[in-house]
Design an enzyme around this catalytic site. Structure first.
Site, PDB file in Angstrom:
ATOM      1  N   CYS A  38       0.859  -1.189   0.000  1.00 53.15           N
ATOM      2  CA  CYS A  38       0.000   0.000   0.000  1.00 53.15           C
ATOM      3  C   CYS A  38       0.892   1.235   0.000  1.00 53.15           C
ATOM      4  O   CYS A  38       2.007   1.213   0.528  1.00 53.15           O
ATOM      5  CB  CYS A  38      -0.882  -0.033   1.250  1.00 53.15           C
ATOM      6  SG  CYS A  38      -1.850   1.458   1.544  1.00 53.15           S
ATOM      7  N   SER A  40       0.692   3.733   1.761  1.00 59.23           N
ATOM      8  CA  SER A  40       0.996   4.180   3.129  1.00 59.23           C
ATOM      9  C   SER A  40       2.321   3.582   3.601  1.00 59.23           C
ATOM     10  O   SER A  40       3.102   4.252   4.276  1.00 59.23           O
ATOM     11  CB  SER A  40      -0.117   3.774   4.096  1.00 59.23           C
ATOM     12  OG  SER A  40      -1.333   4.336   3.680  1.00 59.23           O
ATOM     13  N   HIS A  43       4.966   5.723   2.241  1.00 60.27           N
ATOM     14  CA  HIS A  43       5.127   6.997   2.963  1.00 60.27           C
ATOM     15  C   HIS A  43       6.068   6.811   4.155  1.00 60.27           C
ATOM     16  O   HIS A  43       6.882   7.683   4.455  1.00 60.27           O
ATOM     17  CB  HIS A  43       3.781   7.500   3.501  1.00 60.27           C
ATOM     18  CG  HIS A  43       2.834   8.002   2.454  1.00 60.27           C
ATOM     19  ND1 HIS A  43       3.226   8.665   1.319  1.00 60.27           N
ATOM     20  CD2 HIS A  43       1.477   7.943   2.375  1.00 60.27           C
ATOM     21  CE1 HIS A  43       2.166   8.994   0.595  1.00 60.27           C
ATOM     22  NE2 HIS A  43       1.090   8.557   1.216  1.00 60.27           N
ATOM     23  N   HIS A  59       0.481  -3.931   6.146  1.00 54.57           N
ATOM     24  CA  HIS A  59      -0.761  -3.827   6.923  1.00 54.57           C
ATOM     25  C   HIS A  59      -1.983  -4.209   6.102  1.00 54.57           C
ATOM     26  O   HIS A  59      -3.103  -3.896   6.488  1.00 54.57           O
ATOM     27  CB  HIS A  59      -0.912  -2.388   7.440  1.00 54.57           C
ATOM     28  CG  HIS A  59      -1.017  -1.407   6.328  1.00 54.57           C
ATOM     29  ND1 HIS A  59       0.072  -0.911   5.661  1.00 54.57           N
ATOM     30  CD2 HIS A  59      -2.090  -0.861   5.721  1.00 54.57           C
ATOM     31  CE1 HIS A  59      -0.318  -0.093   4.715  1.00 54.57           C
ATOM     32  NE2 HIS A  59      -1.633  -0.047   4.710  1.00 54.57           N
ATOM     33  N   CYS A 163      -6.915  -3.246   3.483  1.00 57.47           N
ATOM     34  CA  CYS A 163      -6.657  -1.806   3.605  1.00 57.47           C
ATOM     35  C   CYS A 163      -7.222  -1.044   2.412  1.00 57.47           C
ATOM     36  O   CYS A 163      -8.169  -0.298   2.544  1.00 57.47           O
ATOM     37  CB  CYS A 163      -5.180  -1.469   3.770  1.00 57.47           C
ATOM     38  SG  CYS A 163      -4.951   0.324   3.802  1.00 57.47           S
TER      39      CYS A 163
HETATM   40  P1  PAD Z   1      -1.156   4.604  -5.309  1.00 51.73           P
HETATM   41  O1  PAD Z   1       0.273   4.935  -5.395  1.00 51.73           O
HETATM   42  O2  PAD Z   1      -1.624   3.231  -5.683  1.00 51.73           O
HETATM   43  O3  PAD Z   1      -2.039   5.628  -6.177  1.00 51.73           O
HETATM   44  C1  PAD Z   1      -1.781   6.986  -6.360  1.00 51.73           C
HETATM   45  C2  PAD Z   1      -2.428   7.389  -7.702  1.00 51.73           C
HETATM   46  O4  PAD Z   1      -2.355   8.814  -7.855  1.00 51.73           O
HETATM   47  C3  PAD Z   1      -1.741   6.795  -8.922  1.00 51.73           C
HETATM   48  O5  PAD Z   1      -2.708   6.163  -9.758  1.00 51.73           O
HETATM   49  C4  PAD Z   1      -1.121   8.030  -9.637  1.00 51.73           C
HETATM   50  O6  PAD Z   1      -1.077   7.875 -11.049  1.00 51.73           O
HETATM   51  C5  PAD Z   1      -2.079   9.118  -9.216  1.00 51.73           C
HETATM   52  N1  PAD Z   1      -1.549  10.496  -9.320  1.00 51.73           N
HETATM   53  C6  PAD Z   1      -0.270  10.944  -9.172  1.00 51.73           C
HETATM   54  N2  PAD Z   1      -0.226  12.283  -9.290  1.00 51.73           N
HETATM   55  C7  PAD Z   1      -1.497  12.712  -9.497  1.00 51.73           C
HETATM   56  C8  PAD Z   1      -2.105  13.999  -9.657  1.00 51.73           C
HETATM   57  N3  PAD Z   1      -1.397  15.121  -9.622  1.00 51.73           N
HETATM   58  N4  PAD Z   1      -3.459  14.057  -9.808  1.00 51.73           N
HETATM   59  C9  PAD Z   1      -4.197  12.926  -9.837  1.00 51.73           C
HETATM   60  N5  PAD Z   1      -3.671  11.687  -9.688  1.00 51.73           N
HETATM   61  C10 PAD Z   1      -2.340  11.576  -9.519  1.00 51.73           C
HETATM   62  O7  PAD Z   1      -1.613   4.919  -3.795  1.00 51.73           O
HETATM   63  P2  PAD Z   1      -2.724   4.211  -2.875  1.00 51.73           P
HETATM   64  O8  PAD Z   1      -4.008   4.159  -3.624  1.00 51.73           O
HETATM   65  O9  PAD Z   1      -2.147   2.976  -2.266  1.00 51.73           O
HETATM   66  O10 PAD Z   1      -2.852   5.278  -1.698  1.00 51.73           O
HETATM   67  C11 PAD Z   1      -3.363   6.581  -1.957  1.00 51.73           C
HETATM   68  C12 PAD Z   1      -3.294   7.444  -0.723  1.00 51.73           C
HETATM   69  O11 PAD Z   1      -4.198   6.938   0.269  1.00 51.73           O
HETATM   70  C13 PAD Z   1      -1.921   7.456  -0.046  1.00 51.73           C
HETATM   71  O12 PAD Z   1      -1.641   8.762   0.425  1.00 51.73           O
HETATM   72  C14 PAD Z   1      -2.099   6.505   1.102  1.00 51.73           C
HETATM   73  O13 PAD Z   1      -1.195   6.733   2.153  1.00 51.73           O
HETATM   74  C15 PAD Z   1      -3.514   6.859   1.505  1.00 51.73           C
HETATM   75  C16 PAD Z   1      -4.188   5.858   2.403  1.00 51.73           C
HETATM   76  N6  PAD Z   1      -4.941   6.346   3.422  1.00 51.73           N
HETATM   77  C17 PAD Z   1      -5.600   5.527   4.270  1.00 51.73           C
HETATM   78  C18 PAD Z   1      -6.455   6.142   5.331  1.00 51.73           C
HETATM   79  O14 PAD Z   1      -6.930   5.461   6.230  1.00 51.73           O
HETATM   80  N7  PAD Z   1      -6.722   7.439   5.251  1.00 51.73           N
HETATM   81  C19 PAD Z   1      -5.507   4.146   4.133  1.00 51.73           C
HETATM   82  C20 PAD Z   1      -4.757   3.627   3.080  1.00 51.73           C
HETATM   83  C21 PAD Z   1      -4.086   4.486   2.209  1.00 51.73           C
HETATM   84 ZN    ZN Z   2      -2.843   0.830   3.447  1.00 55.25          ZN
END
Ligand code: PAD
Ligand code: ZN
Length: 362
Positions: A38, A40, A43, A59, A163
């Protein structure tokens, strides 16, 4: 057992031998079958969020119960389970008022650095990540960090629910409570954003607009339910969304974790609309909003793990998959070995994958 250890930020994970003790009274030992990568985790690898190191990250996982502690009645050896970092005590104010994601009991939902579940024959403490640490052949977790699932559910698809899928789907259904016919924008269509799109489709949203810089992601978003796509490289995202929605959307979801896109999510709202921030904006960064926009009752809110009640939500997501409503197969871009984990994160960073999953038995 083997585990991928993060020793220092921005360094490759190292595969090492570690161990876990026998389960305590309320703990469960799980044979990890699948763990998803993921953003996260990335990060934390990149140091955008702090965590005590060394640590075993991971996770988003599914596995089979191996042993249970003396007080555990919920599962037995052989049960198939999905893990969730939203471990809950069930008795604090937040748990009893229906928000277990915000559980405040730190004896159950332990703070970073608090758990002593991992060891590795060295003096230096090895830290468990988010009470799970899935990048390891076994996990020792609290019984309230898992949910049982039906055994005919493929574990590599079940892991995704742990997740990415619950976070995106739950942001739409639980946090924002999108109503049938309302318009939705999802900014960032990665593993989590794609689940928000599929969730919006299940919720019966009207217009579903996918925003991503990667054309391949936009194409898949269309398959999962997006009615329109916006590529930020074609001009101002806020204006493009306004043009598509006659002035603004009911719900926007930021699923990327950046200041600029969080600000866009708020700026594209119709009066009365709500922006839900799912992405993890780097620790310490602030976002700026136009105060005037609040006069028309626009709102902005956070969403943690899709505000889940995962013991209820995850089995429902399994049923959605079984009924052909949740297209989990489309999430998996690569099945990899634990030893290929660094390559998996490099591919994530390069935007090449939606989800890479570690198959522990492969
Ligand atoms: P990912 O890396 O799979 O997806 C990110 C996407 O964003 C990719 O498809 C990129 O092409 C796209 N992207 C890049 N730049 C841009 C832009 N300027 N505009 C639009 N799109 C763009 O990430 P993910 O889906 O695994 O995670 C996304 C976020 O969610 C990340 O910050 C993660 O830490 C967060 C998250 N939060 C929680 C929570 O509980 N809040 C849980 C799990 C993940
Ligand atoms: Zn996650």
């Amino acid at each position: 057992m083997k585990a991928a250890v993060l020793h220092e930020v921005n360094q490759p994970l190292v595969i090492e031998d570690i161990s876990v003790p026998n389960p305590g009274p309320r703990e469960v030992l799980i044979r990890t079958k699948v763990a998803g990568l993921c953003h996260s985790d990335l990060h934390f690898i990149e140091g955008l969020y702090p965590h005590p190191l060394p640590a075993v990250l991971g996770h988003e996982s599914a596995g089979v119960v191996e042993k249970v502690g003396s007080d555990v009645t919920y599962v037995k050896p052989g049960d198939h389970v999905v893990t969730c970092l939203s471990v809950f005590c069930g008795t604090c104010d937040n748990c009893t008022t229906g928000r277990p994601v915000l559980c405040t009991d730190t004896t159950v939902k332990m703070l970073p650095g608090q758990s002593n579940r991992l060891s590795w024959g060295r003096k230096e403490k090895l830290n468990q990540f988010l009470n799970l640490s899935s990048f390891a052949e076994q996990m020792l977790v609290h019984e309230n960090a898992i949910v049982k699932i039906r055994k005919d559910m493929p574990l590599e698809l079940a892991a995704l629910i742990g997740c990415g899928v619950i976070t995106g789907y739950g942001a739409v259904v639980n946090t924002a409570k999108v109503q049938a016919g309302e318009s939705v924008v999802v900014i960032g269509c990665g593993g989590v954003g794609m689940a928000a799109i599929n969730g919006a489709e299940i919720a019966g949203a009207g217009r579903i607009i996918a925003v991503d810089t990667n054309p391949a992601k936009l194409q898949l978003a269309t398959k999962l339910g997006a009615t329109d796509v916006v590529d930020p490289r074609n001009g101002d995202v806020v204006q493009q969304v306004r043009d598509l929605t006659n002035g603004g959307v009911h719900h926007s979801f930021e699923v990327l974790g950046r200041k600029e896109t969080a600000e866009q999510a708020f700026a594209m709202l119709a009066p009365g609309g709500t922006a839900t921030i799912v992405g993890m904006i780097p620790f310490g960064q602030k976002i700026e909003l136009h105060g005037f926009d609040f006069l028309r009752e626009r709102r902005i809110q956070g969403s943690s793990m899709g505000s889940n009640h995962f013991r209820v939500d995850m089995p429902r997501l399994v049923e959605f998959y079984m009924r052909g409503k949740l297209h989990l197969e489309d999430w998996i871009s690569a099945k990899i070995k634990l030893s290929e984990i660094n390559e998996g994160f490099a591919n994530m960073k390069a935007g090449k994958t939606l989800r890479s999953v570690i198959m522990f038995d492969a």
